[in-house]
Design a protein around this motif. Structure first.
Motif, PDB file in Angstrom:
ATOM      1  N   GLU A  92       0.817  -1.193   0.092  1.00 14.41           N
ATOM      2  CA  GLU A  92      -0.020  -0.114   0.120  1.00 14.41           C
ATOM      3  C   GLU A  92       0.932   1.087  -0.153  1.00 14.41           C
ATOM      4  O   GLU A  92       0.614   2.132  -0.669  1.00 14.41           O
ATOM      5  CB  GLU A  92      -0.988  -0.023   1.180  1.00 14.41           C
ATOM      6  N   VAL A  93       1.970   1.399   0.946  1.00 16.61           N
ATOM      7  CA  VAL A  93       2.738   2.505   0.911  1.00 16.61           C
ATOM      8  C   VAL A  93       3.375   2.752  -0.332  1.00 16.61           C
ATOM      9  O   VAL A  93       3.595   3.592  -0.726  1.00 16.61           O
ATOM     10  CB  VAL A  93       3.655   2.109   2.152  1.00 16.61           C
ATOM     11  N   LEU A  94       3.994   1.434  -0.837  1.00 19.33           N
ATOM     12  CA  LEU A  94       4.979   1.663  -2.273  1.00 19.33           C
ATOM     13  C   LEU A  94       3.826   2.266  -3.256  1.00 19.33           C
ATOM     14  O   LEU A  94       4.396   3.080  -4.090  1.00 19.33           O
ATOM     15  CB  LEU A  94       5.189   0.302  -2.824  1.00 19.33           C
ATOM     16  N   ASP A  95       2.511   1.838  -3.449  1.00 12.93           N
ATOM     17  CA  ASP A  95       1.740   2.152  -4.585  1.00 12.93           C
ATOM     18  C   ASP A  95       1.268   3.612  -4.234  1.00 12.93           C
ATOM     19  O   ASP A  95       1.322   4.553  -5.143  1.00 12.93           O
ATOM     20  CB  ASP A  95       0.270   1.375  -4.642  1.00 12.93           C
ATOM     21  N   LEU A  96       1.158   4.047  -2.992  1.00 15.49           N
ATOM     22  CA  LEU A  96       0.731   5.577  -2.798  1.00 15.49           C
ATOM     23  C   LEU A  96       1.785   6.339  -2.942  1.00 15.49           C
ATOM     24  O   LEU A  96       1.656   7.615  -3.304  1.00 15.49           O
ATOM     25  CB  LEU A  96       0.276   5.516  -1.240  1.00 15.49           C
ATOM     26  N   ASP A  97       3.092   5.992  -2.630  1.00 10.11           N
ATOM     27  CA  ASP A  97       4.341   6.652  -3.039  1.00 10.11           C
ATOM     28  C   ASP A  97       4.494   6.983  -4.393  1.00 10.11           C
ATOM     29  O   ASP A  97       4.576   8.159  -4.748  1.00 10.11           O
ATOM     30  CB  ASP A  97       5.496   5.746  -2.374  1.00 10.11           C
ATOM     31  N   ALA A  98       4.211   5.964  -5.250  1.00 11.86           N
ATOM     32  CA  ALA A  98       4.266   6.345  -6.739  1.00 11.86           C
ATOM     33  C   ALA A  98       3.161   7.279  -7.084  1.00 11.86           C
ATOM     34  O   ALA A  98       3.599   7.865  -7.962  1.00 11.86           O
ATOM     35  CB  ALA A  98       4.153   4.840  -7.386  1.00 11.86           C
ATOM     36  N   GLU A  99       1.861   7.114  -6.415  1.00  9.10           N
ATOM     37  CA  GLU A  99       0.894   7.927  -6.783  1.00  9.10           C
ATOM     38  C   GLU A  99       1.167   9.524  -6.510  1.00  9.10           C
ATOM     39  O   GLU A  99       0.939  10.468  -7.125  1.00  9.10           O
ATOM     40  CB  GLU A  99      -0.436   7.559  -6.453  1.00  9.10           C
ATOM     41  N   VAL A 100       1.803   9.828  -5.254  1.00 10.42           N
ATOM     42  CA  VAL A 100       1.894  10.989  -4.660  1.00 10.42           C
ATOM     43  C   VAL A 100       3.213  11.585  -5.460  1.00 10.42           C
ATOM     44  O   VAL A 100       3.388  12.663  -5.846  1.00 10.42           O
ATOM     45  CB  VAL A 100       2.046  10.975  -3.358  1.00 10.42           C
ATOM     46  N   LEU A 101       4.385  10.807  -5.734  1.00 13.53           N
ATOM     47  CA  LEU A 101       5.620  11.218  -5.998  1.00 13.53           C
ATOM     48  C   LEU A 101       5.828  11.087  -7.238  1.00 13.53           C
ATOM     49  O   LEU A 101       7.083  10.867  -7.726  1.00 13.53           O
ATOM     50  CB  LEU A 101       6.618  10.808  -5.054  1.00 13.53           C
ATOM     51  N   HIS A 102       4.675  10.809  -8.107  1.00  8.89           N
ATOM     52  CA  HIS A 102       4.978  10.438  -9.468  1.00  8.89           C
ATOM     53  C   HIS A 102       5.924  11.586 -10.322  1.00  8.89           C
ATOM     54  O   HIS A 102       6.743  10.890 -11.194  1.00  8.89           O
ATOM     55  CB  HIS A 102       3.570  10.421 -10.256  1.00  8.89           C
ATOM     56  N   SER A 103       5.981  12.721 -10.036  1.00  8.82           N
ATOM     57  CA  SER A 103       6.759  13.503 -10.869  1.00  8.82           C
ATOM     58  C   SER A 103       8.135  13.455 -10.748  1.00  8.82           C
ATOM     59  O   SER A 103       8.792  13.627 -11.695  1.00  8.82           O
ATOM     60  CB  SER A 103       6.243  14.956 -10.600  1.00  8.82           C
TER      61      SER A 103
ATOM     62  N   THR B 139       3.867  21.052  -1.405  1.00 10.78           N
ATOM     63  CA  THR B 139       2.909  21.981  -0.734  1.00 10.78           C
ATOM     64  C   THR B 139       1.715  22.008  -1.504  1.00 10.78           C
ATOM     65  O   THR B 139       1.588  21.465  -2.624  1.00 10.78           O
ATOM     66  CB  THR B 139       3.649  23.364  -0.565  1.00 10.78           C
ATOM     67  N   ALA B 140       0.691  22.518  -0.940  1.00  8.53           N
ATOM     68  CA  ALA B 140      -0.639  22.666  -1.527  1.00  8.53           C
ATOM     69  C   ALA B 140      -0.696  23.454  -2.709  1.00  8.53           C
ATOM     70  O   ALA B 140       0.345  24.388  -2.993  1.00  8.53           O
ATOM     71  CB  ALA B 140      -1.573  23.419  -0.631  1.00  8.53           C
ATOM     72  N   PRO B 141      -1.310  22.792  -3.782  1.00  7.41           N
ATOM     73  CA  PRO B 141      -2.347  21.767  -3.756  1.00  7.41           C
ATOM     74  C   PRO B 141      -1.691  20.566  -3.988  1.00  7.41           C
ATOM     75  O   PRO B 141      -0.735  20.221  -4.558  1.00  7.41           O
ATOM     76  CB  PRO B 141      -3.391  22.244  -4.745  1.00  7.41           C
ATOM     77  N   LEU B 142      -1.692  19.706  -3.149  1.00  5.45           N
ATOM     78  CA  LEU B 142      -1.361  18.380  -3.003  1.00  5.45           C
ATOM     79  C   LEU B 142      -2.206  17.080  -3.722  1.00  5.45           C
ATOM     80  O   LEU B 142      -3.314  17.410  -3.786  1.00  5.45           O
ATOM     81  CB  LEU B 142      -1.370  17.943  -1.636  1.00  5.45           C
ATOM     82  N   PRO B 143      -1.397  16.116  -4.212  1.00  2.00           N
ATOM     83  CA  PRO B 143      -2.198  15.265  -4.941  1.00  2.00           C
ATOM     84  C   PRO B 143      -3.361  14.478  -4.020  1.00  2.00           C
ATOM     85  O   PRO B 143      -3.223  14.464  -2.821  1.00  2.00           O
ATOM     86  CB  PRO B 143      -1.254  14.111  -5.121  1.00  2.00           C
ATOM     87  N   ALA B 144      -4.435  14.201  -4.513  1.00  2.00           N
ATOM     88  CA  ALA B 144      -5.751  13.579  -3.910  1.00  2.00           C
ATOM     89  C   ALA B 144      -5.254  12.454  -2.666  1.00  2.00           C
ATOM     90  O   ALA B 144      -5.897  12.473  -2.005  1.00  2.00           O
ATOM     91  CB  ALA B 144      -6.601  13.037  -4.761  1.00  2.00           C
ATOM     92  N   ALA B 145      -4.280  11.577  -3.243  1.00  2.00           N
ATOM     93  CA  ALA B 145      -3.756  10.409  -2.249  1.00  2.00           C
ATOM     94  C   ALA B 145      -3.109  11.023  -1.200  1.00  2.00           C
ATOM     95  O   ALA B 145      -2.557  10.080  -0.375  1.00  2.00           O
ATOM     96  CB  ALA B 145      -3.078   9.486  -3.100  1.00  2.00           C
ATOM     97  N   THR B 146      -2.561  12.039  -0.935  1.00  2.00           N
ATOM     98  CA  THR B 146      -1.600  12.514   0.160  1.00  2.00           C
ATOM     99  C   THR B 146      -2.031  11.921   1.592  1.00  2.00           C
ATOM    100  O   THR B 146      -1.043  11.520   2.360  1.00  2.00           O
ATOM    101  CB  THR B 146      -1.294  14.210  -0.011  1.00  2.00           C
ATOM    102  N   GLY B 147      -3.349  12.146   1.818  1.00  2.00           N
ATOM    103  CA  GLY B 147      -3.694  12.097   3.209  1.00  2.00           C
ATOM    104  C   GLY B 147      -3.693  10.508   3.308  1.00  2.00           C
ATOM    105  O   GLY B 147      -3.148   9.994   4.549  1.00  2.00           O
ATOM    106  N   ARG B 148      -3.856   9.761   2.579  1.00  2.00           N
ATOM    107  CA  ARG B 148      -4.025   8.134   2.570  1.00  2.00           C
ATOM    108  C   ARG B 148      -2.455   7.660   2.675  1.00  2.00           C
ATOM    109  O   ARG B 148      -2.181   6.744   3.272  1.00  2.00           O
ATOM    110  CB  ARG B 148      -4.723   7.392   1.489  1.00  2.00           C
ATOM    111  N   TYR B 149      -1.545   8.569   1.922  1.00  2.00           N
ATOM    112  CA  TYR B 149      -0.049   8.174   1.811  1.00  2.00           C
ATOM    113  C   TYR B 149       0.603   8.512   3.258  1.00  2.00           C
ATOM    114  O   TYR B 149       1.389   7.721   3.795  1.00  2.00           O
ATOM    115  CB  TYR B 149       0.503   8.969   0.757  1.00  2.00           C
TER     116      TYR B 149
END
Length: 324
Positions: A54-65, A258-268
């Motif tokens: 879960e952490v790996l997938d969310l990490d990829a989603e939030v830090l994709h750039s 910083t804001a605006p953050l990706p939507a998955a940041t809270g779950r990450y």
């Protein structure tokens, strides 16, 4: 550095042939890598592997750039001869595999990991992405025991947050030197002594109780890893040079979203802090455990999922080295 539009800033440390920045990035892992060797005590339970995935997938989603920026750099370094055969060493859930296939349209990837469940996730993701059958091969292996004989030759090795898991990294680098074709590249991405990002401001921590919660958590993780994962935070440039590689680029990424953050940041943030808490039960005070419980309470008014003051702060370093 801070960038108000939420994209990560990075700066490079010159090694003579470093190229310019691209458009963005990963993880992996950031947490991008998972496991390659069996030296860590106790291994991973099924629940622990699910949490890590879960952490790996969310990490990829939030830090994709960040991952996009890294793969763009690799494309610049291989303009004359784009890689056709790639080895993803410690593939985890497949973040690196998919990013590399997206960057190098004609490439084939061999994904290696210690965990069968992680490799199943790679296969599932490849299928869901509509990637042609046969472009990805998965190999389950404990590389602290023996290296499969059919991993090479390859044009590019991707080792994201994986080499520090090896009991003997120098042996691993010697194996990779053999696996790469002459002129091939090895890309190593690693984090500092505490692999988890930081999410809370000083003001947020003060409102929960005693300031410095994340600092104490990260110090405890670093202390734990000093014995359990002693190679985390090593200078991989020195190791690469000693192994006979020519280091062509070294770049440190100071990521601050910083804001605006990706939507998955809270779950990450929730998934990351949950893993911190679960692994530090015996190392944190009752006050800090209570503060973490408040943050992890999904329905609570101070839940990490409800906060609008989150940031994402992390450090990753990339080394790109060539086999002579």
């Amino acid at each position: 550095m801070t960038q108000q539009d939420g994209a990560p800033q990075s700066h490079g440390h010159g090694h003579g042939h470093e190229h310019g920045h691209g458009a963005g990035r990963d993880h992996e892992h950031g947490h991008g890598g998972h496991g390659l060797g069996g030296h860590e005590p106790g291994g991973h339970s099924e629940a622990d592997e699910a949490g890590l995935a879960e952490v790996l997938d969310l990490d990829a989603e939030v830090l994709h750039s960040y991952l996009a920026e890294v793969t763009h750099l690799l494309a610049e370094l291989t303009t004359a001869a784009p890689p056709e055969r790639i080895l993803d060493l410690g593939s985890g859930t497949g973040t690196g595999t998919l990013a590399l296939l997206g960057q190098f349209k004609g490439a084939y990837v061999t994904a290696v990991d210690l965990s069968a469940s992680m490799l199943r996730r790679v296969t599932d993701k490849v299928g869901a992405a509509g990637i042609a059958e046969g472009r990805v091969r998965t190999v389950q292996a404990d590389l602290d025991e023996a290296w499969p004989e059919d991993l090479g030759p390859v044009d590019l090795v991707w080792a994201s947050a994986s080499l520090h898991h090896m009991a003997d990294p120098d042996r691993a680098l010697a194996e990779l030197m053999t696996t790469l074709r002459p002129g091939g590249l090895l890309a190593v991405v690693e984090m500092d002594a505490s692999p988890f990002p930081r999410f809370l401001s000083e003001e947020s921590e003060a409102a929960l109780g005693r300031p410095g919660l994340e600092e104490r958590c990260h110090a405890a993780v670093a202390d734990q890893h000093a014995s359990d994962v002693p190679h985390l935070g090593d200078d991989w440039g020195v190791r690469l040079a000693a192994a006979g590689f020519a280091v062509e680029a070294e770049r440190r990424f100071d990521i601050r979203l910083t804001a605006p953050l990706p939507a998955a940041t809270g779950r990450y943030a929730q998934a990351s802090l949950r893993r911190l808490r679960d692994h530090l039960q015996d190392r944190l005070s009752g006050e800090d455990l209570a503060a973490l419980a408040t943050l992890l309470d999904g329905d609570g008014p101070e839940s990490i999922l409800r906060r609008d003051d989150l940031t994402v702060v992390a450090v990753r370093t990339l080394w790109v080295a060539r086999k002579p």
